[in-house]
Design an enzyme around this catalytic site. Sequence first.
Site, short mmCIF file in Angstrom:
data_model
loop_
_atom_site.label_atom_id
_atom_site.label_comp_id
_atom_site.label_asym_id
_atom_site.label_seq_id
_atom_site.Cartn_x
_atom_site.Cartn_y
_atom_site.Cartn_z
N CYS A 69 12.66 2.08 -2.69
CA CYS A 69 12.26 0.88 -3.42
C CYS A 69 13.24 -0.23 -3.06
O CYS A 69 14.45 -0.09 -3.30
CB CYS A 69 12.32 1.19 -4.91
SG CYS A 69 12.04 -0.24 -5.96
N CYS A 180 8.59 -4.56 0.33
CA CYS A 180 8.39 -3.74 -0.87
C CYS A 180 7.61 -2.52 -0.40
O CYS A 180 6.63 -2.66 0.34
CB CYS A 180 7.59 -4.52 -1.91
SG CYS A 180 6.95 -3.52 -3.28
N1 DGL Z 1 8.20 -0.46 -4.54
C1 DGL Z 1 9.19 -1.34 -5.00
C2 DGL Z 1 9.90 -2.10 -3.91
O1 DGL Z 1 10.00 -1.61 -2.81
C3 DGL Z 1 9.02 -2.11 -6.28
C4 DGL Z 1 7.69 -2.48 -6.79
C5 DGL Z 1 7.78 -2.85 -8.27
O2 DGL Z 1 7.93 -1.95 -9.06
O3 DGL Z 1 7.73 -4.06 -8.56
O4 DGL Z 1 10.42 -3.17 -4.13
#
Ligand code: DGL
Length: 263
Positions: A69, A180
């Site tokens: 993430c 993301c």
């Molecule tokens: N998948 C996450 C990222 O790479 C975050 C998405 C979220 O929860 O806003 O930033």
Amino acid sequence: MIGVFDSGIGGLSVLAAIARALPRADLLYFADTAHVPYGNKDDAAIRARALRIGRYLAEQGCRQIVVACNTATAAAVAALRESLPRIGVIGVVPGIKPAAAASKSGRIAVLTTVSTARSERLARLIRQHAGALRVDILPCPDWATKVETLQLDDPDFAGTARRLLEPVLAAGADHVVLGCTHYAFLVPVLQPIVAGRAALVDVAEAVARQCRRLAGEDGETAGQGRLTLSATASPERLRRALTLLGLESLAARLSGPAILADV
Ligand code: DGL
């Protein structure tokens, strides 16, 4: 065992690459679905979640943790490394470096959550690797939620994405970084928009290579190639997402039903 976590299903894009790179490693995927999305939360809240999850994964026997993430990496990877000194912690950062190195036009764009867009970590990454380029940071509020609810073929969304990207593509951006992990699942929508003008840049494979380096021989041979799924809410949705996202190779590694984790 390698623990991989995200706010929700976005990190499955990274998990799939890790599973390919380490076919015999045991993997534990943790989705913090009771608290998704992270992208509109403040740093302290994201850090508190990441630290709790890190402790939980260590208690489950993970010797390596992948923060799959970008948002949690920016807010919490340093704190995680400090609180778990014996665990190898790998973070995920937007692929600014490869995009800058490959850019011919000298202009790139990065799609991120609101939290990552304002982070010092992203600013530093751009200073370090793309100081001489023009970098457009494009915050994408709600995109992760779109993926989380698996509304991937919504025609309104394709319009929103086109309106966001068109100006930077018209201005010459030749690489669009997926900043993301959720956005990897939007490639079928984004690819037709950028086609012929820009390349999409994702770092999942690079993270998997880093994981393999850190795991070394032991990581490769110690496990039995099993996958456990756990989530803080609706674990069955996480299991279903594997099928809906075409991740059958991950489904084949499952050791049992997805678990509801009280973390
Ligand atoms: N998948 C996450 C990222 O790479 C975050 C998405 C979220 O929860 O806003 O930033």
